[in-house]
Write a protein that holds these residues in place. Structure first.
Motif, PDB file in Angstrom:
ATOM      1  N   VAL A  92      51.134  42.525  18.571  1.00 36.09           N
ATOM      2  CA  VAL A  92      51.864  42.253  17.283  1.00 36.09           C
ATOM      3  C   VAL A  92      51.149  40.805  16.735  1.00 36.09           C
ATOM      4  O   VAL A  92      50.634  40.446  15.507  1.00 36.09           O
ATOM      5  CB  VAL A  92      53.356  41.925  17.248  1.00 36.09           C
ATOM      6  N   LEU A  93      50.762  40.038  17.715  1.00 35.61           N
ATOM      7  CA  LEU A  93      50.004  38.821  17.509  1.00 35.61           C
ATOM      8  C   LEU A  93      48.620  38.948  16.915  1.00 35.61           C
ATOM      9  O   LEU A  93      48.265  38.381  16.136  1.00 35.61           O
ATOM     10  CB  LEU A  93      49.949  38.068  18.857  1.00 35.61           C
ATOM     11  N   LEU A  94      47.853  39.863  17.789  1.00 32.04           N
ATOM     12  CA  LEU A  94      46.660  40.483  17.141  1.00 32.04           C
ATOM     13  C   LEU A  94      46.536  40.895  15.860  1.00 32.04           C
ATOM     14  O   LEU A  94      45.824  40.341  15.093  1.00 32.04           O
ATOM     15  CB  LEU A  94      45.900  41.333  18.370  1.00 32.04           C
ATOM     16  N   ALA A  95      47.542  41.734  15.549  1.00 33.97           N
ATOM     17  CA  ALA A  95      47.476  42.361  13.919  1.00 33.97           C
ATOM     18  C   ALA A  95      47.962  41.503  13.001  1.00 33.97           C
ATOM     19  O   ALA A  95      47.110  41.233  11.949  1.00 33.97           O
ATOM     20  CB  ALA A  95      48.458  43.415  14.237  1.00 33.97           C
ATOM     21  N   ASN A  96      48.705  40.426  13.269  1.00 32.61           N
ATOM     22  CA  ASN A  96      48.954  39.224  12.323  1.00 32.61           C
ATOM     23  C   ASN A  96      47.955  38.497  12.353  1.00 32.61           C
ATOM     24  O   ASN A  96      47.743  37.747  11.196  1.00 32.61           O
ATOM     25  CB  ASN A  96      50.475  38.489  12.738  1.00 32.61           C
ATOM     26  N   ILE A 129      48.461  48.585  13.675  1.00 37.88           N
ATOM     27  CA  ILE A 129      48.483  48.981  12.369  1.00 37.88           C
ATOM     28  C   ILE A 129      49.660  48.921  11.587  1.00 37.88           C
ATOM     29  O   ILE A 129      49.712  48.444  10.395  1.00 37.88           O
ATOM     30  CB  ILE A 129      48.021  50.843  12.378  1.00 37.88           C
ATOM     31  N   GLY A 130      50.918  49.034  12.190  1.00 35.24           N
ATOM     32  CA  GLY A 130      52.115  48.724  11.388  1.00 35.24           C
ATOM     33  C   GLY A 130      52.312  47.176  11.102  1.00 35.24           C
ATOM     34  O   GLY A 130      52.569  46.806   9.899  1.00 35.24           O
ATOM     35  N   SER A 131      52.085  46.545  12.102  1.00 35.41           N
ATOM     36  CA  SER A 131      52.112  45.189  11.672  1.00 35.41           C
ATOM     37  C   SER A 131      51.279  44.290  10.860  1.00 35.41           C
ATOM     38  O   SER A 131      51.590  43.722   9.823  1.00 35.41           O
ATOM     39  CB  SER A 131      51.873  44.196  13.241  1.00 35.41           C
TER      40      SER A 131
END
Length: 296
Positions: free
Chosen positions: A21-25, A155-157
């Motif tokens: 989640v951190l990487l996606a954001n 992908i979702g994040s």
């Protein structure tokens, strides 16, 4: 008592969802649509789901007889009698409820597709260890975490922040998913004997020890290969791209080599340390990339 519940949620495993989640954001951070509140809501929802699946695994494996006094992994609260099954189930339902609350806000923001993903995620919480076809008992645990902690988490994040998806995001998602699958695999390699006795047919039980260890090594190596490919697709300035390509490799490669050698030589309870370091490696990978992206 609170300490027992803290142990039941398995805090060391939570990095498996925090990292993706951190990487996606971080990948979405430079976009004008980036919203800190959405980031925090996404993280809260993901953490609640992770805690819920950990608790469900504790109680349902105990009830199914999968966990026994012979288990080699960390102590389980229900199986050991430290916490009653009813209390752990109640906390599982509570964490699921919080995930639903956070998730409904994200559905309002991101659209109906996240309602579908949310339903699948909640189904995954309870079908992983329970139900008529427990995923973990049919060799699907690694695939499940690859999908939920890799593809959906990243992908979702990212989509919640940008309403876009591109090749780089998909490849980064696969890389994160491979680390999560490796965590699950080493956990199942440790438990091959006890799982086979309990008729829990994990992927490791089906493949056997030697092939499972080769697969574990392959997952870690492939994750770094995919990192190299994903970086090639990022529209960043040359210095940031070079750092993003090289630094995570320099940081993660030594531990990858150590773990690849370690998995070949250790067995039984000694694999608990390998399991913990595998989770740390996945988080270090995501955190290193995230820091470089936030700075760049």
């Amino acid at each position: 008592m609170l300490q027992l519940y803290w142990r039941a949620i398995r805090p060391k495993t939570l990095v498996a969802v925090i990292g993706p989640v951190l990487l996606a954001n971080a990948l979405a951070y430079q976009k004008p649509t980036f919203d800190l509140i959405i980031f925090l809501l996404t993280l809260a929802c993901a953490l609640c789901l992770q805690i819920a699946v950990n608790l469900a695994n504790d109680v349902f494996d105990a009830e199914a007889g999968v966990d026994s006094a012979n288990r080699l992994g960390p102590q389980r609260m229900v199986q050991s009698g430290l916490l009653p099954a009813s209390k752990v189930k109640g906390l599982t339902y509570t964490m699921t409820s919080f995930a639903i609350i956070f998730g409904l806000i994200l559905v309002y923001h991101g659209g109906i597709v996240f309602l579908v993903l949310g339903v699948l995620a909640i189904a995954g919480v309870y079908s992983y260890s329970a139900g008529p076809y427990p995923l973990a008992s049919h060799g699907l645990g690694e695939l499940a975490v690859f999908i939920f902690f890799g593809l959906i988490a990243v992908i979702g994040s990212y989509y919640l922040q940008t309403f876009q998806v591109n090749s780089s995001i998909i490849i980064y998602a696969c890389s994160c998913g491979l680390y999560s699958a490796a965590i699950m695999l080493v956990n199942n390699i440790r438990d091959i004997e006890t799982d086979a006795l309990a008729n829990k047919m994990t992927l490791a039980v089906k493949l056997g020890t030697r092939l499972s260890k080769k697969l574990y090594q392959g997952l870690l190596c492939l994750a770094l290969v995919l990192h190299f490919i994903a970086t090639m697709f990022l529209p960043l300035n040359s210095m940031t791209s070079e750092l993003l390509l090289v630094l995570p490799l320099l940081i993660c490669m030594p531990l990858t080599l150590v773990l690849s050698r370690q998995i070949s030589t250790v067995q039984g309870k000694a694999l608990n340390a390998t399991l913990e370091r595998t989770a740390q490696l996945g988080f270090i990978y995501a955190l290193t990339n995230a820091i470089l992206l936030f700075i760049g």
